[in-house]
Design a protein around this motif. Structure first.
Motif, PDB file in Angstrom:
ATOM      1  N   ALA A 191      -7.159  -1.425  -4.962  1.00  0.00           N
ATOM      2  CA  ALA A 191      -8.184  -1.158  -3.853  1.00  0.00           C
ATOM      3  C   ALA A 191      -7.567   0.334  -3.547  1.00  0.00           C
ATOM      4  O   ALA A 191      -6.690   0.645  -3.547  1.00  0.00           O
ATOM      5  CB  ALA A 191      -8.468  -1.906  -2.865  1.00  0.00           C
ATOM      6  N   ASP A 192      -8.931   1.128  -2.929  1.00  0.00           N
ATOM      7  CA  ASP A 192      -8.536   2.342  -2.478  1.00  0.00           C
ATOM      8  C   ASP A 192      -9.226   2.533  -1.383  1.00  0.00           C
ATOM      9  O   ASP A 192     -10.314   2.081  -1.202  1.00  0.00           O
ATOM     10  CB  ASP A 192      -9.001   3.460  -3.580  1.00  0.00           C
ATOM     11  N   TRP A 213       0.892  -1.249  -0.030  1.00  0.00           N
ATOM     12  CA  TRP A 213       0.045   0.063  -0.182  1.00  0.00           C
ATOM     13  C   TRP A 213       1.018   1.376  -0.241  1.00  0.00           C
ATOM     14  O   TRP A 213       2.132   1.261   0.477  1.00  0.00           O
ATOM     15  CB  TRP A 213      -0.908   0.172   1.290  1.00  0.00           C
ATOM     16  N   ALA A 227      -6.303  -5.430  -2.837  1.00  0.00           N
ATOM     17  CA  ALA A 227      -7.467  -5.499  -1.958  1.00  0.00           C
ATOM     18  C   ALA A 227      -6.963  -6.796  -1.124  1.00  0.00           C
ATOM     19  O   ALA A 227      -6.478  -7.686  -1.529  1.00  0.00           O
ATOM     20  CB  ALA A 227      -8.583  -5.682  -3.043  1.00  0.00           C
ATOM     21  N   PRO A 228      -7.537  -6.967   0.158  1.00  0.00           N
ATOM     22  CA  PRO A 228      -7.367  -8.042   0.937  1.00  0.00           C
ATOM     23  C   PRO A 228      -7.821  -9.332   0.546  1.00  0.00           C
ATOM     24  O   PRO A 228      -7.334 -10.109   0.933  1.00  0.00           O
ATOM     25  CB  PRO A 228      -8.058  -7.525   2.128  1.00  0.00           C
ATOM     26  N   SER A 275     -15.715  -4.795  -1.424  1.00  0.00           N
ATOM     27  CA  SER A 275     -14.985  -6.093  -0.795  1.00  0.00           C
ATOM     28  C   SER A 275     -13.691  -5.462  -0.060  1.00  0.00           C
ATOM     29  O   SER A 275     -13.212  -6.224   0.639  1.00  0.00           O
ATOM     30  CB  SER A 275     -14.708  -7.069  -1.720  1.00  0.00           C
ATOM     31  N   ALA A 276     -12.978  -4.479  -0.544  1.00  0.00           N
ATOM     32  CA  ALA A 276     -11.755  -3.951   0.139  1.00  0.00           C
ATOM     33  C   ALA A 276     -12.166  -3.396   1.577  1.00  0.00           C
ATOM     34  O   ALA A 276     -11.086  -3.227   2.412  1.00  0.00           O
ATOM     35  CB  ALA A 276     -11.389  -2.741  -0.520  1.00  0.00           C
ATOM     36  N   ARG A 300     -19.092   0.651  -3.036  1.00  0.00           N
ATOM     37  CA  ARG A 300     -17.709   1.023  -1.961  1.00  0.00           C
ATOM     38  C   ARG A 300     -18.538   0.490  -0.511  1.00  0.00           C
ATOM     39  O   ARG A 300     -19.588   0.189  -0.620  1.00  0.00           O
ATOM     40  CB  ARG A 300     -17.910   2.494  -1.859  1.00  0.00           C
ATOM     41  N   THR A 326     -13.811   2.651   1.286  1.00  0.00           N
ATOM     42  CA  THR A 326     -13.053   1.769   0.527  1.00  0.00           C
ATOM     43  C   THR A 326     -13.825   1.398  -0.968  1.00  0.00           C
ATOM     44  O   THR A 326     -15.056   1.438  -1.082  1.00  0.00           O
ATOM     45  CB  THR A 326     -12.716   0.430   0.962  1.00  0.00           C
ATOM     46  N   LEU A 334     -10.274  -4.945   4.643  1.00  0.00           N
ATOM     47  CA  LEU A 334      -9.091  -4.470   5.151  1.00  0.00           C
ATOM     48  C   LEU A 334      -9.305  -4.034   6.573  1.00  0.00           C
ATOM     49  O   LEU A 334      -8.345  -4.169   7.478  1.00  0.00           O
ATOM     50  CB  LEU A 334      -8.592  -3.095   4.013  1.00  0.00           C
ATOM     51  N   SER A 352      -3.814   3.733  -1.307  1.00  0.00           N
ATOM     52  CA  SER A 352      -4.189   2.813  -2.619  1.00  0.00           C
ATOM     53  C   SER A 352      -3.169   1.383  -2.078  1.00  0.00           C
ATOM     54  O   SER A 352      -2.010   1.426  -1.849  1.00  0.00           O
ATOM     55  CB  SER A 352      -3.934   3.053  -3.696  1.00  0.00           C
TER      56      SER A 352
END
Length: 228
Positions: A106-107, A73, A99-100, A193-194, A173, A189, A197, A96
């Motif tokens: 991902a952001d 990241w 994604a986990p 799905s992010a 999001r 996020t 995190l 950024s």
């Protein structure tokens, strides 16, 4: 500069008005988004945030950032809302990385703000200037078999365990909201799905206190300008 609530243009104070104004939202603190991100820019933004609040007699608004950064990241943006008269009333930091779950891009945008600014709700895609009504309704609903509604995420913010609750947002999001240092805290996020995190060992650090020299910077995030 733009409106923190809708992203539209704002008009500077004039003979008729002492505050910045948005044609749709009325008086608002103007939003400043740094064109690029790097150690000098972030240090300058942190100084601006701190001095603006001190000059206006307001508590300093934190500039929350993931620290340490999760693997892969980077920090990708910084913004603040306010002027020399009112001081800084909101800040935003973008990060950024992978994604986990999917490993795709991902952001994350972290927002700290005083009540009524509306920057966090804009990024979260929820109505109103703050999440108070949504959280009140959410916490009033008992969790099945457990009574009180538990927090959906628990992170460490400035060294303190801090609960966040998921608020209903657009499907592209995930949005979480809570409180830290007497101000609203949002974590938004993309993609949705992010949001997983926040199930990891997430720690937020206030960049107005000190700037980690190991902080890694990436290409500017489009989300702070609403271009994504």
């Amino acid at each position: 500069m733009s409106c923190p609530r809708c992203g539209g243009r704002v008009r500077a104070p004039d003979l008729m008005h002492t505050e910045w104004r948005c044609a749709d939202c009325g008086p608002v603190p103007p939003l400043h988004v740094a064109e690029h991100v790097g150690p000098e820019i972030v240090a300058s933004a942190a100084e601006r945030v701190t001095e603006g609040c001190e000059g206006a007699g307001r508590p300093s608004v934190p500039l929350w950032c993931l620290w340490p950064l999760p693997p892969g990241w980077t920090m990708t943006g910084v913004a603040w809302a306010g002027d020399d008269r009112t001081g800084t009333r909101a800040t935003a930091v973008a990060c950024s990385g992978p994604a986990p779950l999917s490993g795709g891009p991902a952001d994350l945008v972290l927002v700290a703000e005083e009540p009524g600014v509306g920057l966090g709700t804009r990024f979260a895609g929820i109505p109103g200037p703050d999440p108070g009504p949504l959280l009140t309704h959410l916490l009033a609903e008992p969790a099945p078999g457990r009574g009180e509604q538990p927090a959906h995420a628990k992170i460490r913010v400035g060294g303190r365990p801090t609960p966040l609750w998921s608020v209903k947002s657009p499907t592209d999001r995930s949005a979480y909201a809570g409180e830290a240092r007497g101000m609203w805290l949002y974590a938004i996020t993309w993609p949705s799905s992010a949001g997983y995190l926040l199930a990891e060992d997430v720690v937020l650090h206030d960049l107005t206190e000190w700037l980690p020299p190991e902080l890694v910077y990436g290409a500017p995030s489009p989300y702070l300008r609403g271009q994504a």
